[in-house]
Design an enzyme around this catalytic site. Structure first.
Site, mmCIF file in Angstrom:
data_model
loop_
_atom_site.group_PDB
_atom_site.id
_atom_site.type_symbol
_atom_site.label_atom_id
_atom_site.label_comp_id
_atom_site.label_asym_id
_atom_site.label_seq_id
_atom_site.Cartn_x
_atom_site.Cartn_y
_atom_site.Cartn_z
ATOM 1 N N ASP A 126 43.748 40.272 36.802
ATOM 2 C CA ASP A 126 43.742 39.147 35.881
ATOM 3 C C ASP A 126 44.985 39.274 34.991
ATOM 4 O OD1 ASP A 126 42.691 37.031 34.132
ATOM 5 O OD2 ASP A 126 42.252 38.667 32.748
ATOM 6 N N ASP B 26 45.571 37.427 31.325
ATOM 7 C CA ASP B 26 45.326 37.467 29.879
ATOM 8 C C ASP B 26 44.251 38.481 29.512
ATOM 9 O OD1 ASP B 26 46.987 35.073 28.783
ATOM 10 O OD2 ASP B 26 45.993 34.299 30.584
ATOM 11 N N GLY C 227 43.163 32.538 35.860
ATOM 12 C CA GLY C 227 42.804 31.150 35.630
ATOM 13 C C GLY C 227 44.039 30.292 35.398
ATOM 14 N N ASP D 254 38.791 40.847 32.335
ATOM 15 C CA ASP D 254 38.252 41.022 30.987
ATOM 16 C C ASP D 254 37.449 39.822 30.490
ATOM 17 O OD1 ASP D 254 40.123 39.546 28.546
ATOM 18 O OD2 ASP D 254 40.816 39.483 30.605
ATOM 19 N N ASN E 148 35.507 34.373 33.277
ATOM 20 C CA ASN E 148 35.855 33.858 34.601
ATOM 21 C C ASN E 148 36.125 34.974 35.609
ATOM 22 O OD1 ASN E 148 38.233 34.666 33.330
ATOM 23 N ND2 ASN E 148 39.468 33.041 34.240
#
Length: 259
Positions: free
Chosen positions: A9, A11, A44, A207, A210
């Site tokens: 991921d 962010d 995302g 984290d 999503n």
């Protein structure tokens, strides 16, 4: 277990609150890549939101837009756009509620309001440029994700009314809108099938809310120390936070690099 691929991921995982990649994270990913294990972004974010980051890390493959648009080594391999009929209904209903939308295609994104404080607050928090204005963008291009700008107490207005869509909050003033059943895990599944890799041979770091499906789907799901508390039950291991060497610690736990 000998893992063959790792999904990261962005962010809160690869980058901190200042949207910077810690130097130790850059070094740890380089060490991973030197072993021949593939590093892939799973986010995302849309592709145009993380180009410089991918270049900095030497990563050419990604699962973007929460699994709806997947690229391997620069070539698209999976697309799952939101049905136009669903977009039409969402546009009409959100307009009644005075909630602004941002439409995300694979190459550009546009808002259906010329200026909206919720749009500015949410999009600028990503440290990217604000979207252009084109209320009809969704009619002309495939849309893989929509930012719906509303607050938490207004979520109930949408969830029962749109069973064909999936809503995930990522900002106090914004939610991601995906096709029903969409997730990073779906995009990862498509990539693994193409590569001939089994889910148990993959690792994923995340984290946020999503990341639930992704961590649950792979063989080793690693949650960052700064993760949303609701993500933790879906993780096999909780590493340190992004600014405390969490990526290195997690890769070491997976026996993929040295401490």
């Amino acid at each position: 277990m000998s893992y063959k691929i790792v999904f990261f991921d962005i962010d809160g995982t690869l980058v901190n609150e200042q949207k910077l990649v810690p130097a130790d994270t850059v070094k740890a990913i380089k060490e991973l890549q030197e072993t021949g294990v593939e590093a892939v972004i799973a986010t995302g974010r849309a592709p145009y939101f993380f180009g410089p980051l991918a270049q900095e890390l030497g990563i050419n493959s990604f699962v973007s837009l929460n699994g709806a648009y997947v690229v391997y080594q620069g070539k698209p391999l999976y697309k799952n756009p939101i049905p136009r009929s669903s977009l039409e209904a969402l546009v009409a209903y959100s307009s009644e509620k005075n909630h602004s939308l941002v439409f995300e295609g694979s190459e550009a994104f546009f808002a259906n309001s010329e200026s909206h404080v919720f749009v500015e607050d949410s999009v600028l928090s990503l440290r990217v440029e604000l979207p252009g204005y084109d209320p009809d963008f969704w009619k002309k291009e495939d849309i893989y994700q929509v930012f719906l700008h509303c607050e938490a107490h207004e979520e109930h207005l949408y969830e029962p009314k749109f069973p064909d869509l999936k809503l995930i909050r990522w900002h106090e003033k914004a939610m991601d809108v995906l096709p029903a059943g969409g997730s990073k895990a779906k995009g990862i599944e498509a990539m693994l099938k193409m590569l001939g890799i089994q889910p148990h041979e993959a690792v994923a770091f995340g984290d946020g809310l999503n990341d639930k499906e992704m961590l649950e789907y792979v063989g080793l799901g690693i949650a960052m120390g700064n993760s949303h508390k609701e993500l933790l039950p879906f993780a096999d291991y909780v590493t340190a936070s992004v600014d405390e060497g969490g990526i290195r610690q997690g890769l070491h736990y997976a026996h993929l690099i040295h401490a």
